[in-house]
Design an enzyme around this catalytic site. Structure first.
Site, PDB file in Angstrom:
ATOM      1  N   SER B  33       0.837  -1.202   0.000  1.00  0.00           N
ATOM      2  CA  SER B  33       0.000   0.000   0.000  1.00  0.00           C
ATOM      3  C   SER B  33       0.868   1.246   0.000  1.00  0.00           C
ATOM      4  CB  SER B  33      -0.911  -0.019   1.215  1.00  0.00           C
ATOM      5  OG  SER B  33      -0.189  -0.412   2.353  1.00  0.00           O
ATOM      6  N   GLU B  57     -10.168  -7.121   2.439  1.00  0.00           N
ATOM      7  CA  GLU B  57      -9.240  -6.324   3.224  1.00  0.00           C
ATOM      8  C   GLU B  57      -8.820  -7.209   4.382  1.00  0.00           C
ATOM      9  OE1 GLU B  57      -8.493  -3.203   1.063  1.00  0.00           O
ATOM     10  OE2 GLU B  57      -7.769  -3.109   3.131  1.00  0.00           O
TER      11      GLU B  57
END
Lengths: 153, 153
Positions: B33, B57
């Site tokens: 990320s 997630e």
């Protein structure tokens, strides 16, 4: 490793991600190759729209020459799409000369060494992004390639 | 950034990738990320089987406490599955205590601040991997959770 990164053409890959996103696909790029994350079969880019899956190995070149694809990359792409469902493509761009061209894996030429090859002529005559989007979403193939020159920017 | 990496629990994420792969899914993990690659909505893990898409997630925690999920992560997950088709989940593991538990996004509690929360009780009572695989592939839900303890290793 450095060389591999260059050959994937990361900034060009981002351009393809962007174009697929603009066409309404969910798009995911694989982590940098060589990472542990890629032990499993993972294409360079996966695009999904309402369950329709496109898987891409990305090749960018800087002049008009054939593109060679190692058989392990093709095997990886086929293993992924066998599991996911969907269609495997080699995405090729001759920088500054063509836009993105898409060669379905079943249309690759096999070399004597057991790897794969796409000729320059084949690159020029391959599908463009609107074609594969239409094909995959069940619309009819756009036959007039000349009319979609805006994809060549 | 360092903290974010820890909270994603990369080594545990690899374990989930492996389990999904073993169940016949094509699996792709998002790049780390913060990378430019994640400008677009991309879940931590995407698993696809014959056009059926699961988006995750991933949250790993080290003791029994509620899990909080920022609303931007939920929005990202929903945007991805809206495009791809398929089902968005929060994958939670309390390290050393539970195996993977899966909370469908629509079952998240909203906090007063507009973010999301999963209670400890909810974690313990959530779906396990065989459940979501059965659900997504159109088989009937395994109702006897106790019988599938092998997923808790």
């Amino acid at each position: 490793m450095k060389n591999k990164r260059r050959s994937r053409g990361f900034s060009h890959e981002r351009d393809l991600v962007h174009r697929l996103w603009e066409k309404g696909f969910a798009v995911i790029r694989a982590p940098a190759s060589g990472a542990k994350a890629r032990r499993y079969a993972v294409p360079d880019i996966v695009a999904i729209k309402q369950g329709v899956v496109l898987a891409f190995e990305v090749k960018t070149i800087h002049n008009e020459r054939p593109v060679y694809i190692p058989n392990r990359q093709v095997d990886k792409l086929l293993e992924f799409t066998k599991r996911a469902g969907g269609k495997p493509y080699i995405a090729v761009k001759i920088i500054g000369i063509t836009g993105w061209r898409f060669i379905p894996v079943e249309e690759l030429e096999e070399t004597r060494g057991g790897n794969y090859r796409v000729s320059v002529e084949k690159i020029h005559n391959s599908l463009r992004l609107p074609d594969i989007v239409s094909l995959m979403l069940g619309n009819k193939l756009l036959t007039d390639y000349a009319s979609i020159g805006e994809e060549d920017s």
